[in-house]
Scaffold this motif. Structure first.
Motif, PDB file in Angstrom:
ATOM      1  N   GLU A   1       0.824  -1.204   0.000  1.00 13.69           N
ATOM      2  CA  GLU A   1       0.000   0.000   0.000  1.00 13.69           C
ATOM      3  C   GLU A   1       0.865   1.263   0.000  1.00 13.69           C
ATOM      4  O   GLU A   1       0.572   2.233  -0.688  1.00 13.69           O
ATOM      5  CB  GLU A   1      -0.938   0.018   1.214  1.00 13.69           C
ATOM      6  N   GLN A   2       1.979   1.246   0.787  1.00  9.42           N
ATOM      7  CA  GLN A   2       2.865   2.406   0.826  1.00  9.42           C
ATOM      8  C   GLN A   2       3.549   2.627  -0.525  1.00  9.42           C
ATOM      9  O   GLN A   2       3.699   3.758  -0.977  1.00  9.42           O
ATOM     10  CB  GLN A   2       3.937   2.222   1.917  1.00  9.42           C
ATOM     11  N   ALA A   3       3.953   1.550  -1.172  1.00 10.88           N
ATOM     12  CA  ALA A   3       4.624   1.665  -2.470  1.00 10.88           C
ATOM     13  C   ALA A   3       3.662   2.207  -3.523  1.00 10.88           C
ATOM     14  O   ALA A   3       4.043   3.024  -4.367  1.00 10.88           O
ATOM     15  CB  ALA A   3       5.172   0.313  -2.914  1.00 10.88           C
TER      16      ALA A   3
ATOM     17  N   ARG B   1      -0.971  -3.585  -8.273  1.00 10.92           N
ATOM     18  CA  ARG B   1       0.204  -3.354  -9.122  1.00 10.92           C
ATOM     19  C   ARG B   1       0.131  -1.961  -9.719  1.00 10.92           C
ATOM     20  O   ARG B   1      -0.931  -1.355  -9.785  1.00 10.92           O
ATOM     21  CB  ARG B   1       0.249  -4.389 -10.245  1.00 10.92           C
ATOM     22  N   PHE B   2       1.293  -1.451 -10.161  1.00 12.17           N
ATOM     23  CA  PHE B   2       1.305  -0.172 -10.860  1.00 12.17           C
ATOM     24  C   PHE B   2       0.581  -0.333 -12.186  1.00 12.17           C
ATOM     25  O   PHE B   2       0.788  -1.318 -12.896  1.00 12.17           O
ATOM     26  CB  PHE B   2       2.749   0.295 -11.130  1.00 12.17           C
TER      27      PHE B   2
END
Length: 108
Positions: free
Chosen positions: A84-86, A97-98
């Motif tokens: 979640e932080q990423a 995912r991005f």
């Protein structure tokens, strides 16, 4: 190449050998250049022979001139970002995912 590798004038390589090598390399060289190259090659070959004469029987073979030491720090486990932080700074995300624009034109 001529049979003899010793020039009667005292050189290691003869003018005829230089001429032969020039012909094999398809180099056009003048008579003056043949003499100069023979002299220069003599110096090079004598230097290589001198290096080969170094008394190295009591010297241990090495792969490096100086001893190598590991300069890396030991691996340490440290906390990292959660998923979640990423993804918090991403403009878009999907299924954890991005999300990026499609670049190959493939259909999903």
């Amino acid at each position: 190449m001529p049979e003899s590798t010793h020039d009667p004038a005292g050189g290691i390589i003869s003018r005829a050998e230089v001429e032969h090598l020039a012909r094999l390399a398809r180099l056009a060289v003048t008579d003056e250049e043949l003499d100069r190259f023979a002299t220069q090659l003599d110096v090079i070959l004598a230097s290589v022979a001198q290096v080969g004469e170094v008394a190295a029987a009591d010297i241990e073979p090495t792969s490096h001139a100086v001893p190598l030491t590991n300069v890396f720090r030991p691996d340490e486990i440290r906390p990292g970002l959660t998923q979640e932080q990423a993804l918090a700074g991403a403009p878009a995300s999907e299924l954890g995912r991005f999300q990026v624009p499609r670049i190959l034109g493939e259909e999903a």
